[in-house]
Design a protein around this motif. Structure first.
Motif, PDB file in Angstrom:
ATOM      1  N   SER A   1      64.466 -63.164 -63.788  1.00 13.38           N
ATOM      2  CA  SER A   1      63.678 -62.037 -62.494  1.00 13.38           C
ATOM      3  C   SER A   1      64.152 -62.308 -61.208  1.00 13.38           C
ATOM      4  O   SER A   1      63.828 -61.752 -59.972  1.00 13.38           O
ATOM      5  CB  SER A   1      62.076 -61.994 -62.684  1.00 13.38           C
TER       6      SER A   1
ATOM      7  N   VAL B   1      63.995 -50.151 -51.853  1.00 17.67           N
ATOM      8  CA  VAL B   1      64.143 -50.386 -53.128  1.00 17.67           C
ATOM      9  C   VAL B   1      64.778 -51.739 -53.234  1.00 17.67           C
ATOM     10  O   VAL B   1      66.138 -51.792 -52.614  1.00 17.67           O
ATOM     11  CB  VAL B   1      64.503 -48.953 -54.029  1.00 17.67           C
ATOM     12  N   ARG B   2      64.364 -52.548 -53.797  1.00 19.46           N
ATOM     13  CA  ARG B   2      64.819 -54.529 -53.599  1.00 19.46           C
ATOM     14  C   ARG B   2      64.676 -54.532 -55.201  1.00 19.46           C
ATOM     15  O   ARG B   2      63.792 -54.523 -56.033  1.00 19.46           O
ATOM     16  CB  ARG B   2      64.113 -55.219 -52.962  1.00 19.46           C
ATOM     17  N   GLU B   3      66.173 -55.577 -55.525  1.00 23.81           N
ATOM     18  CA  GLU B   3      65.751 -56.070 -57.136  1.00 23.81           C
ATOM     19  C   GLU B   3      66.592 -57.219 -56.950  1.00 23.81           C
ATOM     20  O   GLU B   3      67.754 -57.694 -56.446  1.00 23.81           O
ATOM     21  CB  GLU B   3      67.035 -55.156 -57.385  1.00 23.81           C
ATOM     22  N   LEU B   4      65.300 -58.351 -57.028  1.00 21.76           N
ATOM     23  CA  LEU B   4      66.168 -59.937 -56.697  1.00 21.76           C
ATOM     24  C   LEU B   4      66.712 -60.191 -58.297  1.00 21.76           C
ATOM     25  O   LEU B   4      66.637 -61.503 -58.432  1.00 21.76           O
ATOM     26  CB  LEU B   4      64.241 -60.739 -56.544  1.00 21.76           C
ATOM     27  N   GLY B   5      66.120 -59.441 -59.374  1.00 21.58           N
ATOM     28  CA  GLY B   5      67.166 -59.937 -60.685  1.00 21.58           C
ATOM     29  C   GLY B   5      68.734 -59.752 -60.768  1.00 21.58           C
ATOM     30  O   GLY B   5      69.110 -59.137 -60.378  1.00 21.58           O
ATOM     31  N   THR B   6      68.798 -60.941 -62.371  1.00 20.11           N
ATOM     32  CA  THR B   6      70.045 -61.131 -62.260  1.00 20.11           C
ATOM     33  C   THR B   6      70.238 -61.106 -64.023  1.00 20.11           C
ATOM     34  O   THR B   6      69.301 -60.947 -64.742  1.00 20.11           O
ATOM     35  CB  THR B   6      70.998 -61.463 -61.487  1.00 20.11           C
TER      36      THR B   6
ATOM     37  N   THR C   1      70.054 -55.657 -50.526  1.00 22.61           N
ATOM     38  CA  THR C   1      68.904 -54.736 -51.330  1.00 22.61           C
ATOM     39  C   THR C   1      69.373 -55.593 -53.010  1.00 22.61           C
ATOM     40  O   THR C   1      68.363 -55.403 -53.565  1.00 22.61           O
ATOM     41  CB  THR C   1      68.591 -53.796 -52.118  1.00 22.61           C
ATOM     42  N   SER C   2      70.261 -56.458 -52.833  1.00 25.76           N
ATOM     43  CA  SER C   2      70.559 -56.616 -54.878  1.00 25.76           C
ATOM     44  C   SER C   2      71.727 -58.436 -54.290  1.00 25.76           C
ATOM     45  O   SER C   2      71.666 -58.639 -53.712  1.00 25.76           O
ATOM     46  CB  SER C   2      71.059 -55.631 -55.122  1.00 25.76           C
TER      47      SER C   2
ATOM     48  N   ASP D   1      62.839 -63.227 -51.295  1.00 25.42           N
ATOM     49  CA  ASP D   1      63.349 -62.007 -50.822  1.00 25.42           C
ATOM     50  C   ASP D   1      63.576 -61.078 -49.654  1.00 25.42           C
ATOM     51  O   ASP D   1      63.893 -60.070 -48.677  1.00 25.42           O
ATOM     52  CB  ASP D   1      61.953 -60.755 -51.398  1.00 25.42           C
TER      53      ASP D   1
ATOM     54  N   ALA E   1      68.641 -60.636 -69.031  1.00 20.47           N
ATOM     55  CA  ALA E   1      67.738 -60.723 -68.190  1.00 20.47           C
ATOM     56  C   ALA E   1      66.911 -61.660 -67.582  1.00 20.47           C
ATOM     57  O   ALA E   1      65.782 -61.628 -67.809  1.00 20.47           O
ATOM     58  CB  ALA E   1      67.066 -59.022 -67.566  1.00 20.47           C
TER      59      ALA E   1
END
Ligand code: FNR
Length: 384
Positions: free
Chosen positions: A75, A62-67, A370-371, A361, A73
């Motif tokens: 992406s 599970v990876r989150e590229l957003g900020t 992962t972030s 990514d 917010a």
């Protein structure tokens, strides 16, 4: 074209495709920089002295590229930065870039040197629409422009502070690049040998500095870009004048073109809400440090109190990962998305963003992060 785009693996491939499609004077306007182009080369070279640290056997499922930027917010930690003359690379280039950014849910920064007016752009751009200001000589006109910009729903303003005098861009001088295009036999031959571009421009008409014209009146025919900048841009605007700007702009204010911790400190003290570490992609003062070299001291000065964005030289998601690892909040793009735009319009710009997102990514994951917050610090600087 879609098939050709599909076969482009990275931004360099898109650059090559743009070079084939554009007449030389137009390609050189995008690709070129000031003077000997030493700063532009240094921007690129500096990335190689930064090494990402990899990690292994980490759960990356599970990876989150957003900020978050100014409470919104986004992406990806990427922004499509302000570039002028976009309609000269692809008809309605501003709209293509704005739509590409909207599709990725990232901000698009409209330039004062846009070839599209405010109303058309507002319609195409998503909610993350930002505006870049070249300070005009006439404060009244600047104030009126900013009022319209705010009214059109733009909430972040980037004041570009490294262009009081236009950089001397040798390629443009040699090519005689003007807007609207001024044709000579040589330039016509160049255009005719790039028929796909020429046909598009014939159909759409030569692009003009539409927003400048809305703000200050018609731009004289045959003026070089440098002439227009010199006539309209306020070269006497100083730190103390930021008070005035702060009063008349209700949204967030950033200074674009900051390259030292001291200037970031002063910007913050003068009421700026953030800075863009930038040397204009090497198009202004030649012979300066790369922005990635300047970044750590500015991140340290900001100490999380205000966002630090960076641009100049970014051509891959791995390079974006290095800036984020060094503490930048996001990376702004100039040429990377322009090569995509010039290669294939909106689809090309979207393809450029997809390439960068995918590379980012993978780089993030292979460092074991992962972030974005986990990516911080996973980089080291080798030999200066
Ligand atoms: C720019 N840039 C720019 N900046 C700005 O504040 N207003 C503008 O109108 C323009 N116009 C513009 C046109 C073109 C063709 C280029 C390449 C650049 C500078 C831009 O926002 C950014 O600072 C640099 O492009 C970053 O460097 P890279 O990413 O192009 O290497």
């Amino acid at each position: 074209m879609q098939a050709r785009l599909k076969r482009t693996a990275n931004i360099d491939d898109l650059r090559a495709m743009a070079k084939r499609r554009l007449p030389r004077m137009v390609f050189d306007y995008i690709d070129g920089a000031a003077g000997d182009e030493a700063t532009a080369r240094r921007n690129r070279g500096a990335f190689e002295r930064l090494l990402l640290r990899q990690d292994i056997l980490v759960n990356l499922s599970v990876r989150e590229l957003g900020t978050t930027l100014f409470g919104d917010a986004v992406s990806l930690p990427i922004i499509v930065g302000p570039t002028g003359m976009n309609g000269a690379y692809w008809s309605q280039g501003d709209l293509c870039l704005a739509r590409a950014a909207k599709a990725e849910n990232i901000p698009f920064v409209m330039s004062t040197a846009a070839t599209t007016g405010l109303d058309a752009l507002r319609g195409a751009a998503g909610p993350l629409r930002w505006f870049q200001l070249y300070m005009l000589r006439d404060r009244g006109l600047a104030e009126a422009l900013l009022a319209r910009v705010y009214e059109a729903g733009f909430r972040v303003l980037q004041l570009t502070v490294d262009t009081a005098v236009p950089g001397r861009r040798n390629r443009d001088i040699r090519n005689g690049f003007t807007l609207p295009f001024r044709w000579s036999a040589g330039k016509l031959a160049d255009a005719v040998s790039h028929p796909r571009w020429a046909m598009q421009m014939l159909r759409a008409g030569s692009p003009t500095l539409a927003l400048f014209a809305e703000a200050v009146g018609p731009v004289p025919k045959g003026a070089t870009i440098s002439d227009v900048m010199q006539q309209q841009i306020n070269d006497a605007f100083v730190w103390e004048d930021l008070d005035w700007l702060r009063q008349c702009w209700k949204g967030k204010l950033m200074l674009k073109g900051v390259a030292s911790a001291e200037h970031a400190r002063r910007a913050h003290a003068a009421g700026a809400d953030g800075v863009v570490v930038s040397n204009h992609g090497g198009r202004q003062l030649d012979g300066t440090a790369s922005t990635i070299e300047c970044l750590p001291a500015i991140v340290a000065e900001a100490a999380g109190r205000y966002p630090v964005l960076v641009d100049s030289g970014f051509r891959s998601g791995t390079e974006i990962a290095k800036a984020i690892a060094l503490g930048a909040d996001a990376v702004q793009l100039g040429r990377a998305t322009l090569y995509g735009l010039a290669a294939g319009g909106e689809a090309g710009a979207r393809h450029a963003l997809r390439i960068l997102a995918d590379e980012f990514d993978r780089a993030l994951a292979l460092t074991g992060a992962t972030s974005i917050s986990e990516l911080r610090g996973r980089v080291e600087n080798v030999a200066r």
